[in-house]
Design a protein around this motif. Structure first.
Motif, PDB file in Angstrom:
ATOM      1  N   LEU A   1       0.828  -1.203   0.000  1.00 51.36           N
ATOM      2  CA  LEU A   1       0.000   0.000   0.000  1.00 51.36           C
ATOM      3  C   LEU A   1       0.863   1.253   0.000  1.00 51.36           C
ATOM      4  CD1 LEU A   1      -2.922   1.147   0.269  1.00 51.36           C
ATOM      5  CD2 LEU A   1      -2.510   1.211   2.732  1.00 51.36           C
ATOM      6  N   LYS A   2       0.532   2.169  -0.910  1.00 51.23           N
ATOM      7  CA  LYS A   2       1.202   3.469  -0.952  1.00 51.23           C
ATOM      8  C   LYS A   2       0.255   4.537  -0.426  1.00 51.23           C
ATOM      9  CE  LYS A   2       3.670   2.137  -5.180  1.00 51.23           C
ATOM     10  NZ  LYS A   2       3.813   2.434  -6.628  1.00 51.23           N
ATOM     11  N   TYR A   3       0.794   5.434   0.385  1.00 48.82           N
ATOM     12  CA  TYR A   3       0.011   6.561   0.881  1.00 48.82           C
ATOM     13  C   TYR A   3       0.629   7.853   0.356  1.00 48.82           C
ATOM     14  CZ  TYR A   3      -2.018  10.066   3.966  1.00 48.82           C
ATOM     15  OH  TYR A   3      -2.657  11.182   4.445  1.00 48.82           O
ATOM     16  N   LEU A   4      -0.191   8.668  -0.307  1.00 53.20           N
ATOM     17  CA  LEU A   4       0.281   9.919  -0.895  1.00 53.20           C
ATOM     18  C   LEU A   4      -0.630  11.055  -0.458  1.00 53.20           C
ATOM     19  CD1 LEU A   4       0.683   8.565  -4.543  1.00 53.20           C
ATOM     20  CD2 LEU A   4       2.521   8.810  -2.860  1.00 53.20           C
ATOM     21  N   GLU A   5      -0.102  12.265  -0.494  1.00 53.33           N
ATOM     22  CA  GLU A   5      -0.893  13.457  -0.216  1.00 53.33           C
ATOM     23  C   GLU A   5      -0.638  14.509  -1.285  1.00 53.33           C
ATOM     24  OE1 GLU A   5      -0.161  15.000   3.677  1.00 53.33           O
ATOM     25  OE2 GLU A   5      -1.001  13.263   4.695  1.00 53.33           O
ATOM     26  N   MET A   6      -1.654  15.329  -1.542  1.00 56.37           N
ATOM     27  CA  MET A   6      -1.531  16.464  -2.443  1.00 56.37           C
ATOM     28  C   MET A   6      -2.216  17.652  -1.781  1.00 56.37           C
ATOM     29  SD  MET A   6      -2.494  14.567  -6.051  1.00 56.37           S
ATOM     30  CE  MET A   6      -1.815  15.841  -7.106  1.00 56.37           C
TER      31      MET A   6
ATOM     32  N   PRO B   1      -7.475  -5.770  -3.111  1.00 55.91           N
ATOM     33  CA  PRO B   1      -6.517  -5.850  -4.226  1.00 55.91           C
ATOM     34  C   PRO B   1      -6.914  -4.966  -5.410  1.00 55.91           C
ATOM     35  CG  PRO B   1      -7.019  -8.038  -3.388  1.00 55.91           C
ATOM     36  CD  PRO B   1      -7.962  -7.102  -2.713  1.00 55.91           C
ATOM     37  N   TYR B   2      -5.898  -4.472  -6.096  1.00 55.86           N
ATOM     38  CA  TYR B   2      -6.059  -3.693  -7.330  1.00 55.86           C
ATOM     39  C   TYR B   2      -6.992  -2.494  -7.141  1.00 55.86           C
ATOM     40  CZ  TYR B   2      -4.171  -8.145  -8.912  1.00 55.86           C
ATOM     41  OH  TYR B   2      -3.400  -9.281  -9.045  1.00 55.86           O
ATOM     42  N   THR B   3      -6.860  -1.845  -6.014  1.00 59.41           N
ATOM     43  CA  THR B   3      -7.746  -0.728  -5.664  1.00 59.41           C
ATOM     44  C   THR B   3      -6.943   0.538  -5.415  1.00 59.41           C
ATOM     45  OG1 THR B   3      -9.445  -2.149  -4.708  1.00 59.41           O
ATOM     46  CG2 THR B   3      -9.406   0.137  -3.954  1.00 59.41           C
ATOM     47  N   LYS B   4      -7.493   1.640  -5.897  1.00 60.91           N
ATOM     48  CA  LYS B   4      -6.949   2.953  -5.591  1.00 60.91           C
ATOM     49  C   LYS B   4      -8.100   3.840  -5.134  1.00 60.91           C
ATOM     50  CE  LYS B   4      -3.997   6.640  -7.461  1.00 60.91           C
ATOM     51  NZ  LYS B   4      -3.197   7.065  -8.629  1.00 60.91           N
TER      52      LYS B   4
ATOM     53  N   ASP C   1      -3.216   3.761  -2.364  1.00 63.41           N
ATOM     54  CA  ASP C   1      -2.963   3.114  -3.653  1.00 63.41           C
ATOM     55  C   ASP C   1      -2.473   1.680  -3.453  1.00 63.41           C
ATOM     56  OD1 ASP C   1      -2.380   2.405  -6.223  1.00 63.41           O
ATOM     57  OD2 ASP C   1      -1.031   4.081  -6.630  1.00 63.41           O
ATOM     58  N   ASN C   2      -3.364   0.745  -3.743  1.00 61.29           N
ATOM     59  CA  ASN C   2      -3.020  -0.677  -3.716  1.00 61.29           C
ATOM     60  C   ASN C   2      -3.267  -1.290  -5.094  1.00 61.29           C
ATOM     61  OD1 ASN C   2      -2.114  -2.956  -2.175  1.00 61.29           O
ATOM     62  ND2 ASN C   2      -4.213  -3.716  -2.045  1.00 61.29           N
ATOM     63  N   SER C   3      -3.189  -0.424  -6.117  1.00 58.35           N
ATOM     64  CA  SER C   3      -3.605  -0.819  -7.468  1.00 58.35           C
ATOM     65  C   SER C   3      -2.678  -1.828  -8.127  1.00 58.35           C
ATOM     66  CB  SER C   3      -3.730   0.420  -8.362  1.00 58.35           C
ATOM     67  OG  SER C   3      -2.500   1.122  -8.432  1.00 58.35           O
ATOM     68  N   GLU C   4      -1.463  -1.940  -7.643  1.00 53.68           N
ATOM     69  CA  GLU C   4      -0.510  -2.855  -8.280  1.00 53.68           C
ATOM     70  C   GLU C   4      -0.354  -4.170  -7.522  1.00 53.68           C
ATOM     71  OE1 GLU C   4       3.119  -0.724  -8.723  1.00 53.68           O
ATOM     72  OE2 GLU C   4       2.299   0.704 -10.191  1.00 53.68           O
ATOM     73  N   SER C   5      -1.174  -4.359  -6.495  1.00 54.38           N
ATOM     74  CA  SER C   5      -1.035  -5.559  -5.663  1.00 54.38           C
ATOM     75  C   SER C   5      -2.288  -6.433  -5.736  1.00 54.38           C
ATOM     76  CB  SER C   5      -0.781  -5.164  -4.204  1.00 54.38           C
ATOM     77  OG  SER C   5      -0.774  -6.318  -3.373  1.00 54.38           O
ATOM     78  N   GLY C   6      -2.074  -7.734  -5.795  1.00 54.99           N
ATOM     79  CA  GLY C   6      -3.176  -8.684  -5.746  1.00 54.99           C
ATOM     80  C   GLY C   6      -3.514  -9.119  -4.342  1.00 54.99           C
TER      81      GLY C   6
END
Length: 269
Positions: free
Chosen positions: A2-7, A84-87, A24-29
């Motif tokens: 899981l990636k955590y980002l801020e803007m 999985p595969y979720t953003k 962002d968990n879009s690249e993980s199953g």
């Protein structure tokens, strides 16, 4: 992983939109490890692509599928599991902003969520074609859509004025609702009704959440030089037991057990 980002938000809407944050968990199953979101007096727009989220609202875990949603105030640390595969692209709204998007009663959304299509169809339509894989593009599309709604009203101005008072109030002086009445010119009953309808919290709940979040920010950046007793005193708690009860009510754990790895925390405090 899981990636955590801020803007950050942008002028002229930064008085309404506090920030954007992304799970962002879009690249993980795999299902991402559960992290806990903390109460912060904000209401959140969630735009979800992929398999969805599971949000462990107090006593009511709920699966949230792909789509756009308005998530109400949360009153306790709340587990968020990213499938999985979720953003999930989140828009953190200041507490006086959400009422400009819908006429719904926000106390009904406390520790709950609603599809944006159910409360503002036009706004929901503007989110349909958003591609959350493009963070900058998504941010600009959202700001453009919100710009049509975020103009001050009597209710939003009142609520913003109350929160400004919360921010400037000395933690050593108990905050009384009468002070909000003196500050705004509204009756005590009028303020309480406005908070219930347009925020979903009582003024006391909102102020307590803000105090506890200040404590959490101290714990995040702590070098260990400040004892919990000193920390309690710094934020106006006259005895340790009162501090512990107030903290536990929101964090669902003791301050001595704080572990920042368990939470979704701001990248900057």
């Amino acid at each position: 992983m899981l990636k955590y980002l801020e803007m950050s938000s942008e002028s002229p809407l930064n008085s309404y939109v506090r920030k954007f944050w992304i799970l962002d968990n879009s690249e993980s199953g795999l299902v991402a490890t559960t992290k806990h979101a903390l109460p912060n007096t904000c209401i959140t727009i969630a735009i979800i692509h992929g398999d969805g989220l599971i949000i462990d609202f107090p006593n009511n875990p709920i699966s949230i599928a792909r789509g756009s949603y308005l998530v109400g105030e949360i009153t306790k640390a709340t587990g968020v599991m990213v499938l999985p595969y979720t953003k999930a692209f989140m828009v953190q709204l200041n507490p006086w902003a959400a009422t400009l998007l819908s006429n719904c009663s926000f106390h009904e959304l406390t520790n709950q969520f609603a599809a944006i299509a159910d409360i503002n169809r036009e706004l929901a339509r503007s989110f349909i074609d958003i591609n959350v894989l493009d963070n900058k593009g998504t941010k600009q599309q959202i700001l453009k859509a919100l710009e049509l709604y975020l103009y001050p009203t009597g209710a939003s101005t009142l609520i913003a004025s109350c929160f400004n008072l919360f921010e400037s109030h000395s933690p050593f002086i108990p905050l009384k609702i009468a002070a909000l009445s003196d500050h705004t010119g509204y009756t005590v009953r009028g303020i309480e009704k406005k908070f219930r309808r347009h925020v979903g919290l009582t003024p006391k709940q909102a102020f307590t959440i803000m105090k506890v979040r200040s404590v959490v920010n101290e714990l995040i950046s702590s070098t260990g030089n400040l004892s919990l007793t000193a920390l309690a005193y710094k934020y106006g708690y006259t005895d340790q037991s009162h501090f512990t009860r107030s903290y536990f009510c929101i964090m669902d754990s003791l301050p001595s057990k704080f572990n920042k790895l368990q939470y979704i925390l701001p990248l900057q405090t």
